[in-house]
Motif scaffolding. Structure first.
Motif, PDB file in Angstrom:
ATOM      1  N   GLY A  34       0.817  -1.214   0.000  1.00 49.20           N
ATOM      2  CA  GLY A  34       0.000   0.000   0.000  1.00 49.20           C
ATOM      3  C   GLY A  34       0.846   1.257   0.000  1.00 49.20           C
ATOM      4  N   GLY A  38       1.191   3.820  -3.201  1.00 47.04           N
ATOM      5  CA  GLY A  38       0.584   5.111  -2.901  1.00 47.04           C
ATOM      6  C   GLY A  38      -0.928   5.041  -2.740  1.00 47.04           C
ATOM      7  N   LEU A  39      -1.427   3.928  -2.221  1.00 49.07           N
ATOM      8  CA  LEU A  39      -2.867   3.792  -2.019  1.00 49.07           C
ATOM      9  C   LEU A  39      -3.357   4.803  -0.984  1.00 49.07           C
ATOM     10  CD1 LEU A  39      -3.343  -0.088  -1.858  1.00 49.07           C
ATOM     11  CD2 LEU A  39      -3.949   1.432  -3.722  1.00 49.07           C
ATOM     12  N   PRO A  40      -4.569   5.286  -1.154  1.00 50.85           N
ATOM     13  CA  PRO A  40      -5.131   6.189  -0.142  1.00 50.85           C
ATOM     14  C   PRO A  40      -5.256   5.477   1.208  1.00 50.85           C
ATOM     15  CG  PRO A  40      -6.474   6.198  -2.133  1.00 50.85           C
ATOM     16  CD  PRO A  40      -5.461   5.115  -2.287  1.00 50.85           C
ATOM     17  N   VAL A  41      -5.205   6.255   2.255  1.00 46.36           N
ATOM     18  CA  VAL A  41      -5.232   5.697   3.609  1.00 46.36           C
ATOM     19  C   VAL A  41      -6.503   4.891   3.848  1.00 46.36           C
ATOM     20  CG1 VAL A  41      -5.237   6.300   6.056  1.00 46.36           C
ATOM     21  CG2 VAL A  41      -3.752   7.526   4.484  1.00 46.36           C
ATOM     22  N   ARG A  42      -7.617   5.303   3.269  1.00 43.97           N
ATOM     23  CA  ARG A  42      -8.868   4.579   3.519  1.00 43.97           C
ATOM     24  C   ARG A  42      -8.826   3.152   2.987  1.00 43.97           C
ATOM     25  NH1 ARG A  42     -12.896   7.642  -0.696  1.00 43.97           N
ATOM     26  NH2 ARG A  42     -11.748   7.038  -2.562  1.00 43.97           N
ATOM     27  N   PHE A  43      -8.065   2.903   1.910  1.00 43.29           N
ATOM     28  CA  PHE A  43      -7.933   1.537   1.405  1.00 43.29           C
ATOM     29  C   PHE A  43      -6.972   0.725   2.263  1.00 43.29           C
ATOM     30  CE2 PHE A  43      -9.163   3.580  -2.740  1.00 43.29           C
ATOM     31  CZ  PHE A  43     -10.419   3.009  -2.771  1.00 43.29           C
TER      32      PHE A  43
END
Length: 72
Positions: A34, A38-43
């Motif tokens: 993650g 660079g996945l968003p924090v919500r994912f």
């Protein structure tokens, strides 16, 4: 307690241990992937919730094993 019950509880305990170890490895890997992607924090937070659910399941099973050994 009969030997069959002991064997069943030992197998259950071994499986719970495997689930806990696999959860940690997968969770660490998911956190790393993650971050790299660079996945968003919500994912990434979904991975945390899945790991938490697996640990809750494991602790419930540990409690069940402990209670079964106390009664036997």
């Amino acid at each position: 307690m009969s030997s069959e019950t002991e064997i069943r509880l030992a197998k259950k305990a071994r499986f719970v241990g495997f689930v806990m170890a696999a959860t940690m490895v997968i969770w660490f890997g998911a956190q790393w992937v993650g971050g790299e992607m660079g996945l968003p924090v919500r994912f990434v937070f979904l991975f945390d919730l899945a790991a938490l659910a697996a640990f809750v399941w494991a602790f419930v099973n540990i409690y069940q094993i402990w209670r079964a050994r106390q009664q036997g």
